[in-house]
Write an enzyme that holds these catalytic residues in place. Structure first.
Site, mmCIF file in Angstrom:
data_model
loop_
_atom_site.group_PDB
_atom_site.id
_atom_site.type_symbol
_atom_site.label_atom_id
_atom_site.label_comp_id
_atom_site.label_asym_id
_atom_site.label_seq_id
_atom_site.Cartn_x
_atom_site.Cartn_y
_atom_site.Cartn_z
ATOM 1 N N ASP A 29 0.832 -1.212 0.000
ATOM 2 C CA ASP A 29 0.000 0.000 0.000
ATOM 3 C C ASP A 29 0.867 1.262 0.000
ATOM 4 O O ASP A 29 1.961 1.268 0.560
ATOM 5 C CB ASP A 29 -0.916 -0.030 1.241
ATOM 6 C CG ASP A 29 -2.079 0.931 1.098
ATOM 7 O OD1 ASP A 29 -2.282 1.498 0.004
ATOM 8 O OD2 ASP A 29 -2.792 1.136 2.095
ATOM 9 N N LEU B 289 11.545 -20.050 -4.427
ATOM 10 C CA LEU B 289 10.397 -19.331 -3.851
ATOM 11 C C LEU B 289 9.113 -19.477 -4.678
ATOM 12 O O LEU B 289 9.162 -19.428 -5.908
ATOM 13 C CB LEU B 289 10.793 -17.852 -3.779
ATOM 14 C CG LEU B 289 9.749 -16.876 -3.273
ATOM 15 C CD1 LEU B 289 9.561 -17.010 -1.773
ATOM 16 C CD2 LEU B 289 10.158 -15.451 -3.622
ATOM 17 N N HIS C 269 2.867 3.268 -8.924
ATOM 18 C CA HIS C 269 2.715 1.827 -9.173
ATOM 19 C C HIS C 269 3.944 1.270 -9.900
ATOM 20 O O HIS C 269 4.398 0.179 -9.600
ATOM 21 C CB HIS C 269 1.452 1.554 -10.003
ATOM 22 C CG HIS C 269 0.180 1.893 -9.280
ATOM 23 N ND1 HIS C 269 -0.059 1.521 -7.988
ATOM 24 C CD2 HIS C 269 -0.940 2.576 -9.675
ATOM 25 C CE1 HIS C 269 -1.258 1.947 -7.612
ATOM 26 N NE2 HIS C 269 -1.810 2.595 -8.619
HETATM 27 C C1 FPP Z 1 -1.866 0.061 -3.426
HETATM 28 O O1 FPP Z 1 -1.401 1.389 -3.351
HETATM 29 C C2 FPP Z 1 -1.279 -0.640 -4.572
HETATM 30 C C3 FPP Z 1 -1.980 -1.254 -5.568
HETATM 31 C C4 FPP Z 1 -3.452 -1.310 -5.596
HETATM 32 C C5 FPP Z 1 -1.307 -1.899 -6.719
HETATM 33 C C6 FPP Z 1 -0.051 -2.643 -6.389
HETATM 34 C C7 FPP Z 1 0.565 -3.144 -7.643
HETATM 35 C C8 FPP Z 1 1.878 -3.112 -7.925
HETATM 36 C C9 FPP Z 1 2.920 -2.628 -6.994
HETATM 37 C C10 FPP Z 1 2.339 -3.683 -9.233
HETATM 38 C C11 FPP Z 1 2.771 -5.086 -8.970
HETATM 39 C C12 FPP Z 1 3.039 -5.823 -10.197
HETATM 40 C C13 FPP Z 1 3.244 -7.150 -10.210
HETATM 41 C C14 FPP Z 1 3.441 -7.842 -11.501
HETATM 42 C C15 FPP Z 1 3.227 -7.947 -8.965
HETATM 43 P P1 FPP Z 1 -2.479 2.563 -3.509
HETATM 44 O O2 FPP Z 1 -2.631 2.862 -4.943
HETATM 45 O O3 FPP Z 1 -3.749 2.176 -2.827
HETATM 46 O O4 FPP Z 1 -1.762 3.728 -2.742
HETATM 47 P P2 FPP Z 1 -2.481 4.894 -1.899
HETATM 48 O O5 FPP Z 1 -3.178 4.231 -0.744
HETATM 49 O O6 FPP Z 1 -1.321 5.737 -1.461
HETATM 50 O O7 FPP Z 1 -3.420 5.609 -2.817
#
Ligand code: FPP
Length: 259
Positions: free
Chosen positions: A31, A142, A48
């Site tokens: 997050d 893993l 992201h």
């Molecule tokens: C939450 O942060 C994050 C997500 C909903 C997406 C996470 C995805 C990735 C890191 C890409 C991963 C890729 C692979 C292939 C595993 P948020 O957007 O809710 O952040 P915020 O709470 O600050 O708005």
């Protein structure tokens, strides 16, 4: 702190890990990507894409520590409600990351799994994911489990539907249903339950993630935003976990054999 001192502190944290007490399964709620981007006056997708670097660092650290299963919450069933541009960008990022990282996953002997409503993912995302799952299926290092279009309530609802069908077909009686029956009908049936659940960005919620499986997981919350989550942060979480006493409903004296 200069980089030399930083490296020493890092090595020190790594050395403190008791290799005999490493959680075999760690689940992470990644997050804070959006806030990380906003802090730098950038679009959310910028966060992201840097989140992918944090995924790579975390996978490396998990392997080094001897973790067997790592489950990452990459996209929830609720995330479809985000602005279309962000959803589309996230799906594209998943596709590109899977394609780009597949050779490295093979090199590192990492096996990919998917949990969630994978059939409902966009066609290219689904195809690349299934291709990676198939290609890496004999890898013995893993197990990297991507929770994609996943939520616990969805997963439990599907399990109930599938169990009721078996009861209706006479393959099972309702009296025969046990906790094991339910576990065996979840997407996570092949994996042990996580012992440690990590959530970044300071939010104190489980967000519909592995609710059944994390019944006895140790919870670890950190203020670090996901794109900043480093190998050292994973080692810190493992060290914190190793300092806890896991009682599973018993009393401390039973665990320490001092009753
Ligand atoms: C939450 O942060 C994050 C997500 C909903 C997406 C996470 C995805 C990735 C890191 C890409 C991963 C890729 C692979 C292939 C595993 P948020 O957007 O809710 O952040 P915020 O709470 O600050 O708005």
């Amino acid at each position: 702190m200069n980089s030399c001192v930083n490296a020493e502190v890092f090595m020190d944290i790594k050395k403190q890990i008791d290799k005999t007490k490493v959680p075999q399964h760690i689940a992470i709620i990644m997050d804070g990507n959006g806030r990380w981007a906003q802090k730098q006056d950038q679009e959310r997708l910028f966060g992201h894409s840097f989140g992918v670097d944090a995924v790579k660092n975390t996978v490396k650290a998990a392997r080094e520590a001897g973790v067997r299963y790592l489950t990452l919450y990459a996209f929830s069933t609720e995330n479809w409600q985000r602005p279309k541009a962000e959803v589309d960008g996230l799906m594209e990022l998943m596709v590109n990351t899977i394609i780009r990282e597949l050779p490295e996953l093979m090199e590192q002997e990492i096996r990919i799994h998917g949990i969630g409503n994978l059939e409902a993912l966009p066609k290219d995302c689904k195809e690349e994911l299934y291709h990676a799952i198939e290609t890496t299926k004999d890898n013995k290092n893993l197990n990297l489990i991507l929770a994609l279009n996943y939520s616990s309530k969805w997963e439990l609802t599907e399990a109930v539907k599938s169990i009721s069908k078996k009861v209706k077909a006479g393959e099972l009686t309702s009296e025969e249903i046990t906790e094991t029956t339910i576990s065996e009908h979840l997407n996570t049936a092949p994996f042990p339950d996580p012992e440690l659940l990590i959530r970044t960005s300071g939010e104190l919620r489980l967000s519909n993630y592995l609710l059944w499986q994390c019944s006895y997981a140790e919870l670890y919350f950190t203020d670090v935003l996901w794109p900043d989550f480093s190998e050292e942060d994973l080692f810190k979480a493992i060290l914190d976990y190793q300092q806890r006493e896991r009682r599973f409903g018993k009393i401390s004296a039973q665990i320490t054999n001092t009753l």
